[in-house]
Design a protein around this motif. Structure first.
Motif, short mmCIF file in Angstrom:
data_model
loop_
_atom_site.label_atom_id
_atom_site.label_comp_id
_atom_site.label_asym_id
_atom_site.label_seq_id
_atom_site.Cartn_x
_atom_site.Cartn_y
_atom_site.Cartn_z
N ILE A 14 32.72 -63.73 -6.51
CA ILE A 14 31.44 -64.15 -5.94
C ILE A 14 30.56 -62.90 -5.92
O ILE A 14 30.80 -61.99 -5.11
CB ILE A 14 31.61 -64.74 -4.53
CG1 ILE A 14 32.68 -65.82 -4.51
CG2 ILE A 14 30.28 -65.28 -4.01
CD1 ILE A 14 32.42 -66.99 -5.45
N PRO A 15 29.55 -62.79 -6.78
CA PRO A 15 28.85 -61.52 -7.02
C PRO A 15 28.26 -60.83 -5.79
O PRO A 15 28.19 -59.59 -5.77
CB PRO A 15 27.74 -61.93 -8.01
CG PRO A 15 28.30 -63.12 -8.72
CD PRO A 15 29.10 -63.85 -7.68
N HIS A 16 27.86 -61.57 -4.77
CA HIS A 16 27.26 -60.90 -3.61
C HIS A 16 28.29 -60.51 -2.55
O HIS A 16 27.94 -59.99 -1.50
CB HIS A 16 26.19 -61.80 -2.96
CG HIS A 16 26.73 -63.02 -2.29
ND1 HIS A 16 26.91 -64.23 -2.94
CD2 HIS A 16 27.14 -63.24 -1.01
CE1 HIS A 16 27.40 -65.11 -2.10
NE2 HIS A 16 27.56 -64.54 -0.92
N ILE A 17 29.58 -60.73 -2.86
CA ILE A 17 30.67 -60.35 -1.95
C ILE A 17 31.50 -59.25 -2.61
O ILE A 17 31.95 -59.39 -3.74
CB ILE A 17 31.56 -61.56 -1.60
CG1 ILE A 17 30.72 -62.65 -0.93
CG2 ILE A 17 32.70 -61.13 -0.66
CD1 ILE A 17 31.49 -63.93 -0.64
N TYR A 18 31.69 -58.16 -1.88
CA TYR A 18 32.41 -56.99 -2.38
C TYR A 18 33.69 -56.78 -1.57
O TYR A 18 33.79 -57.22 -0.43
CB TYR A 18 31.54 -55.74 -2.29
CG TYR A 18 30.26 -55.80 -3.08
CD1 TYR A 18 30.12 -55.09 -4.27
CD2 TYR A 18 29.16 -56.56 -2.65
CE1 TYR A 18 28.94 -55.13 -5.01
CE2 TYR A 18 27.98 -56.62 -3.38
CZ TYR A 18 27.88 -55.90 -4.56
OH TYR A 18 26.72 -55.96 -5.29
N ALA A 19 34.65 -56.08 -2.15
CA ALA A 19 35.88 -55.74 -1.43
C ALA A 19 36.25 -54.29 -1.74
O ALA A 19 36.30 -53.90 -2.91
CB ALA A 19 37.03 -56.67 -1.81
N ILE A 20 36.49 -53.49 -0.69
CA ILE A 20 36.80 -52.08 -0.87
C ILE A 20 38.02 -51.69 -0.04
O ILE A 20 38.40 -52.40 0.89
CB ILE A 20 35.60 -51.19 -0.49
CG1 ILE A 20 35.27 -51.34 1.00
CG2 ILE A 20 34.39 -51.52 -1.34
CD1 ILE A 20 34.18 -50.39 1.49
N GLY A 21 38.61 -50.55 -0.39
CA GLY A 21 39.75 -50.05 0.37
C GLY A 21 41.05 -50.76 0.00
O GLY A 21 41.15 -51.40 -1.05
N ASP A 22 42.02 -50.66 0.88
CA ASP A 22 43.36 -51.19 0.60
C ASP A 22 43.36 -52.67 0.24
O ASP A 22 44.23 -53.14 -0.49
CB ASP A 22 44.26 -51.00 1.83
CG ASP A 22 44.64 -49.56 2.06
OD1 ASP A 22 44.06 -48.68 1.39
OD2 ASP A 22 45.52 -49.30 2.90
N VAL A 23 42.39 -53.43 0.74
CA VAL A 23 42.41 -54.88 0.55
C VAL A 23 42.19 -55.28 -0.90
O VAL A 23 42.50 -56.40 -1.29
CB VAL A 23 41.38 -55.56 1.49
CG1 VAL A 23 39.95 -55.39 0.94
CG2 VAL A 23 41.71 -57.03 1.72
N ASN A 24 41.64 -54.37 -1.73
CA ASN A 24 41.45 -54.73 -3.14
C ASN A 24 42.60 -54.27 -4.04
O ASN A 24 42.57 -54.47 -5.25
CB ASN A 24 40.09 -54.25 -3.66
CG ASN A 24 39.99 -52.73 -3.79
OD1 ASN A 24 40.98 -52.02 -3.87
ND2 ASN A 24 38.76 -52.22 -3.82
N GLY A 25 43.59 -53.61 -3.44
CA GLY A 25 44.82 -53.30 -4.17
C GLY A 25 44.74 -52.18 -5.18
O GLY A 25 45.60 -52.08 -6.06
#
Length: 481
Positions: free
Chosen positions: A305-316
């Protein structure tokens, strides 16, 4: 319903970087953090307390080395309450920079509680209040992975989240897992006075390191720890005021195993991490994850979903605080400023804070060979560096791998405070400076960084004696004959 330019879910290193950066650029920002004190795993259970504990343990180990001069320190004299109080003081000191008040002063709306998706643009807080975000950043981190070992939960265990609450030093400690966290804590507890056994499923600890690094570290660690390789914890049962751990060891004979039992007072589980994505209600925003629950992102750190980002440990990706911070800075530029910059992990170093420290950057020699990269290897031993000799800290080496043009593609080291004096290699690699350029930098004498300079000197020696100069001299001599 309150509306924001940016909603950040999770107040760890990455999330705080995004919230502060976006607010400083004038964005209307909401930060949702489940704990009353932001900072995430690094501040409360990871980097900060573990390094404080390691420093205390190293000081105690150094003090014990003074026994030849009449200084007597035994494990019985160690007061864990005092040790953990010092650890907490380090957390409290750093906590000021991550306080809720500081972020509210920056203009961030801070919500204490759990956040989950209500739709692709809506986040529900504590199952009650709903807020809207034009952009949303997931930075919920990870938690310890707990293996399904019969008897483990019934008989109790500790993790990196609970070890800093110990009120008594375990006389006998079993560590499950020989990765960074397991080895760091194992050595620290051994130096405090515990008898430590490490159970590692593979044939080596610190599996991601260069082969020469692993071999030397195993030799170093074996002097302080009992490490069981190719080992698996099968069951755990209660003994009389102790835990009995049943372990199988693989042998060189196929389909043959050896079984042993180890009696311990406490068990530390350090078998990796699992992402904190299960309570986010990702399905309500149609966000995709992999089989382990890591949120899938592209090179711009966007989810599907382009307007949602994920950073840190949660993105693996790489589970390090400095990586989360780097990703946070990238997201501020992409999400708030509309840039389309891609993340690059090729110049990310990491350090294992054992004694001596282990530094890692780029490709290992094994990886260079596997990828069929035409490369050269330059190495110098710390016993050849005067400052390490004067410190009586000569265990270790520097190993730098270059392509045929002299560009650094990998750098590795073992040595006291290697994470500090190896930064020249990070700079050179990131800004595409050849290894030989370090040789031309004036280093004060005597300094630890001379280890890197000596390795760079080896580059020039190779160029001089194996390159064009010998051929030129040969032609010159023949001409005069």
């Amino acid at each position: 319903m309150k509306k924001y330019d940016l909603i950040v879910i999770g107040g760890g290193s990455g999330g705080l970087t995004v919230a502060a950066g976006a607010a400083s650029l004038g964005g209307k920002v909401a930060l949702i953090e489940k704990e009353e004190q932001p900072g995430g795993d690094c501040l409360h259970y990871g980097c900060v307390p573990s390094k404080a504990l390691i420093e205390i343990a190293n000081r105690i180990k150094s003090a014990r080395s003074l026994e030849m001069f009449g200084v007597q320190i035994s494990a019985d004299n160690i007061r864990m309450e005092s040790v953990m109080k010092k650890v907490k003081e380090a957390i409290d000191h750093i906590q000021v920079h991550d306080s809720v008040d500081r972020f509210r002063q920056l203009g961030v709306d801070v919500y204490i509680g759990t956040g989950a998706f209500h739709s692709k643009n809506e986040v529900i807080i504590n199952d009650s209040e709903i807020i809207y975000g034009k952009r949303i950043v997931i930075s919920t981190g990870s938690k310890p992975f707990i293996p399904q070992v019969p008897g483990l939960k019934e008989n109790g265990f500790i993790t990196n989240e609970t070890i800093f609450s110990l009120s008594k030093l375990p006389k006998r400690l079993l560590v499950i897992g020989g990765g960074t966290v397991g080895i760091e804590m194992a050595q620290a507890m051994a130096r405090l006075g515990s008898e430590v056994t490490v159970v590692e499923r593979s044939e080596a600890v610190l599996a991601k390191e260069d082969g020469e690094v692993k071999r030397l570290m195993q030799e170093v660690l074996s002097k302080e720890l009992d490490i069981l390789y190719n080992a698996t914890v099968k069951t755990i049962e209660a003994g009389r005021n102790e835990k009995v751990v049943h372990i199988t060891l693989e042998t060189k004979t196929p389909n043959d195993e050896q079984s042993i039992s180890v009696r311990v007072d406490e068990i530390l589980v350090a078998t990796g991490r699992t992402p904190n994505s299960d309570k986010l209600q990702l399905n309500k925003a149609d966000i995709q994850t992999d089989d382990r629950g890591n949120i899938t992102v592209n090179e711009r750190l966007q989810t599907n979903i382009p307007h949602i980002y994920a950073i840190g440990d949660v993105n693996g990706t790489l589970p390090f605080t400095h990586v989360a911070g780097m990703e946070g800075k990238q997201v501020v530029q992409n999400a708030l400023l509309g840039l389309r910059r891609k993340i690059d992990y090729s110049n990310v170093p990491w350090v294992t804070y054992t004694s001596p420290e282990v530094f890692h950057l780029g490709l290992t020699e094994e990886e260079a060979k596997e990828q069929k990269v035409d490369h050269d290897v330059y190495k110098s031993d710390l016993s050849e560096v005067d400052r390490f000799v004067t410190d009586d800290q000569t265990t270790g080496f520097v190993k730098i791998i270059t392509d045929k043009k002299g560009n650094i593609i990998g750098a590795h080291a073992i040595g006291n405070n290697a994470g500090d004096w190896m930064q020249e290699a990070v700079f050179s690699k990131q800004f595409k400076k050849k290894l030989g350029s370090i040789s031309n930098v004036i280093h004060p004498y005597p300094s630890h960084s001379s280890a890197v300079q000596r390795t760079a000197d080896a580059y020039w020696r190779k160029k001089l004696f194996e390159g064009f100069l010998p051929k030129l001299m040969e032609k010159y001599i023949r001409w005069f004959r």
